[in-house]
Design an enzyme around this catalytic site. Sequence first.
Site, short mmCIF file in Angstrom:
data_model
loop_
_atom_site.label_atom_id
_atom_site.label_comp_id
_atom_site.label_asym_id
_atom_site.label_seq_id
_atom_site.Cartn_x
_atom_site.Cartn_y
_atom_site.Cartn_z
N ASN A 288 0.83 -1.12 -0.10
CA ASN A 288 -0.02 -0.07 0.06
C ASN A 288 0.86 1.26 0.02
O ASN A 288 0.55 2.20 0.95
CB ASN A 288 -0.86 0.02 1.10
N HIS A 324 -10.58 4.36 7.42
CA HIS A 324 -10.85 2.86 7.09
C HIS A 324 -12.42 2.71 7.62
O HIS A 324 -13.15 1.90 6.80
CB HIS A 324 -10.05 1.79 7.70
#
Length: 436
Positions: A288, A324
């Site tokens: 990521n 998130h």
Amino acid sequence: MMKMLIKFITDLPVVIREKSSTGSPHSGSLRVYCSQNPEIKPTFSQPNPCNFRLYYSSGCLLILDGMHPKLGYLLVGYYVTSTDEYDIKWSMPHCVLTLRLIGLSCDVFDGQKPKEMLSNEQKKTGLKKCPSLLEIAGHSYFFGGFMVGPQFPMKRYLDFIQGNYSEKAFLGKPSCISTGFKSLGLGILILAMHQIGLIFIPEKTLLSEDYLEFPLWKKLLIMGVWGKMALYKYIAIWLIAEGSCILTGLTYNGTEENGNDLWDGCTNVKLWDFTTTTTFQGGIRSFNCNTNLWLGQYVYKRMKFLGNRYVSQAAALLFLATWHGLHSGYYVCFLNEFIVMYFEKDFEFFLTTRLPKLKELLLQSALKYPVRIFMKVYMDVMMGFCLVPFVFLSWNRYLLVYNSIYYLGYIIYFGWPLLSPVLKLLIPKAKNEKLE
């Protein structure tokens, strides 16, 4: 999941067929709109107000005004739509859009500051003037990156659509075609490995009664493999999405020493490094990547005023967990990342300053091979340990798994700050130590 995968794969021939038009600043947003996807439409409310606020805000207000409406809208979406499972809804592309627009606000803010006050990163991404609504929409909904990333700054997008990469990238047959399809092939391969792995270790294996009856060593090994399988689905989608971006030429990143074009400007995973690393630091740097770079540039480094890198790191991870979602599992997962990284850095520093000969023996002698194997197994197992709350989200499920392994990870990571002062009293610093 399959719908999203099909979207990425179908983008590849679209790029090749319409190569001449993908540089248009509005082509990405038009393609999204024409898809008539009801799960994307809630995100359309953001670019227009964002453009208005960019024009009429200034100073620190620009940063705050750029962050709280977007993150607030996202959190309300999470609250309204989330379930106990990992949801693939409009909130997923919107979380990508949230970072993109927050980054845009920061870039416009940086562009207003004197050049001598900017870091090298800010000089590269800062914007002297606010982009148009059309440019913001094209950047926000660029088809190769609006679903799951990669993140890329507005400056890169503007350079791309204005043809600043054309001299190197598009004379003759562009080398991005073979590189893009290579990324696609790797993505499909990793996705196949993920699907095959699920046959033997399904996602909810760790909650099964059979798993709970296994001996501890077997539970840990299964957890390590399970963690790899959990990450492979993200890696696969990122590689496929990156393939679309590479084919457009957006990812152009200069040339190598031998003159070959580089197409790694939007790389989100360094597959070989991620596969072979034996440290969490290496794992984080290779996984990521663009989101980590975004977090470092727009959150972590802007908190220097706190005066403590651990506080800045904790604040950055708290932001990442909030981004998130609202499930407790996200916050526990990023707490895990914080304590694991603290342990890894502090333990290495302890060996370097107090037991340098032992460290050299372990890393330089014939022992380095079994030590490397041990470190790789340790990292994979503990990576799985850290991911448990991220996957299962609800406290009653991830605590069931942690209880089955006697909270081993927390014994290690919370135990080290209690044990290390004692060890430092017993083991003095080595003479002529070389601090790394």
